[in-house]
Design a protein around this motif. Structure first.
Motif, mmCIF file in Angstrom:
data_model
loop_
_atom_site.group_PDB
_atom_site.id
_atom_site.type_symbol
_atom_site.label_atom_id
_atom_site.label_comp_id
_atom_site.label_asym_id
_atom_site.label_seq_id
_atom_site.Cartn_x
_atom_site.Cartn_y
_atom_site.Cartn_z
ATOM 1 N N TYR A 92 0.958 -1.260 0.235
ATOM 2 C CA TYR A 92 -0.106 0.223 -0.421
ATOM 3 C C TYR A 92 1.207 1.254 0.381
ATOM 4 O O TYR A 92 2.142 0.853 0.390
ATOM 5 N N GLN A 101 -6.301 -0.954 -1.629
ATOM 6 C CA GLN A 101 -6.375 0.068 -0.426
ATOM 7 C C GLN A 101 -7.860 0.970 0.102
ATOM 8 O O GLN A 101 -7.839 0.967 1.270
ATOM 9 N N ARG A 139 -9.387 -1.837 2.237
ATOM 10 C CA ARG A 139 -9.229 -1.940 3.527
ATOM 11 C C ARG A 139 -9.279 -0.814 4.280
ATOM 12 O O ARG A 139 -9.578 -0.812 5.256
ATOM 13 N N ASP A 140 -9.537 0.635 3.326
ATOM 14 C CA ASP A 140 -9.898 1.899 4.738
ATOM 15 C C ASP A 140 -11.255 1.400 4.628
ATOM 16 O O ASP A 140 -11.745 2.216 6.162
#
Length: 389
Positions: free
Chosen positions: A207, A296, A299-300
């Motif tokens: 990331y 990403q 994940r966020d």
């Protein structure tokens, strides 16, 4: 994100992830978010190359050649700023296969092998199934991020450890080890003459704000005592094609490992695996860049969803598409935690304790799927928390 919005229909494809849901979780309405493959199709250049190869219709004996070696060299140089020699490459069906062979080639029964826990379950098998002594260096969780206890690491090396199996980036805790951390590991292993077996299969899944440092790239001296295992399979969702390579610069080590491989009958790669590797490294980078944007975001999404929950904390994830979930505040013993996830939340996760005792009270979630599925799985868990705890 158009390439990554829909799940290909995977039922009926002998998919471990989808077709084994009922046998593993006891019901067919459990959302599988466990085994580390992706619910995305591979890059179009890879599919096109495989299609062309299949349409050729002849699948005889196949070899690796300089153009393939060049594809690997160019990829590692561009993505990881590491110049490797084509002569250092050895091929095998998988990283774990290579690690098994390396353990048998370079250590003897009752030799001590060090791993850092919690860690990928096959690491335990690599030690125990070959009658080696398992030595563990527990990672330390500080402020929702794992660190290495270097004092303990060195104390363990002092006991006569012969090999260290390094997970970089780390599965399951999601650390992309910093250059300083990697250098300290290398220096200590050199100090105590410990062979480094480095699993870097997640090296490309990094990331923003982080950088993967191949441990072998630090210096020629470190590289000479390291076997670095890499593969395009995690990066491009090619696990079923079983193709990987090891970077073994020391000629003596390389010849010994090659000889052991030949004794096991592992003398060539899967024809389609070779084709996929070459195409992925030659033309797959735009797909990977888009994938990382999706991962990403996923994940966020998970991190944000649990931000204000007391029951579950999401460990800071710097690489891989695997989320390590700290569920200890739920107050459940581990088997009850496992049952809660599969029976109440209806989400199939990896059982944290399968990664060792240090995984007690944790679960692992695979977010390599369309964001809608990540959101559904996350919502199922949150609703179950609200309804049952």
């Amino acid at each position: 994100m158009s390439l990554f919005e829909n799940v290909p229909a995977r039922f009926g494809t002998r998919s471990v992830k989808w077709d084994l849901v009922k046998s593993l979780y006891g019901a067919d309405d459990v959302l599988p978010m466990w085994v580390a493959d992706m619910d995305f199709t591979a890059p179009k250049p890879v599919i096109d190359a495989l299609t062309k190869r299949v349409q050729h219709g002849v699948f005889g004996y196949t070899f690796t050649d300089p153009p393939l070696h060049k594809s690997i060299k160019n990829w590692i140089k561009k993505r990881h700023d590491w110049d490797i020699s084509a002569s250092s490459l050895l091929f095998s069906p998988g990283v774990v296969t290579t690690l098994h062979m390396a353990v048998q080639t370079f250590t003897s029964p009752n030799d001590s092998i060090l791993i850092q826990t919690p860690v990928y379950p096959p690491f335990y098998d690599l030690v125990k199934k070959h009658d080696r002594q398992l030595i563990t260096n527990s990672l330390v969780l500080k402020n929702n991020r794992y660190e290495i206890d270097f004092v303990d690491f060195e104390e363990k090396l002092k006991t006569g450890v012969k090999a260290f199996i390094f997970c970089n980036p780390h599965n399951p805790v999601g650390r992309v080890w910093s250059k300083s951390e990697v250098e300290t590991i290398a220096n200590l292993c050199m100090k105590y003459n410990v062979l480094i077996l480095s699993d870097e299969i997640h090296a490309d899944l990094i990331y923003q704000g982080n950088k993967h440092i191949p441990i072998g790239s630090l210096s020629e001296k470190v590289n000479a005592m390291t076997i670095t295992c890499m593969s395009p399979t995690k990066t491009f969702n090619l696990a079923g094609l079983q193709v990987s390579y090891a970077i073994v610069p020391d000629q003596n080590m390389r010849e010994k490992l090659s000889e052991f491989s030949q004794k096991q009958g592992l003398t060539m790669l899967n024809t389609l695996g070779i084709t996929a590797l070459d195409a992925a490294y030659s033309e797959g980078e735009p797909w990977l860049d888009e994938l990382m944007t999706v991962l990403q975001h996923n994940r966020d999404l998970v991190t944000e969803a649990f931000k204000n929950r007391n029951e579950i904390s999401i460990i800071e994830t710097e690489g891989t598409y695997l989320i390590w979930m700290d569920c200890r505040n739920m107050g459940l013993i581990h088997n009850d935690l496992k049952m809660f996830m599969q029976e109440k939340a209806k989400v199939g996760l990896n059982d944290g304790i399968s990664f060792g005792d240090d995984g007690n009270g944790f679960m692992r979630m695979n977010i390599a799927c369309p964001s809608a599925l990540v959101e559904e799985g996350t919502n199922r868990i949150i609703q179950a928390l609200d309804n049952y705890l």
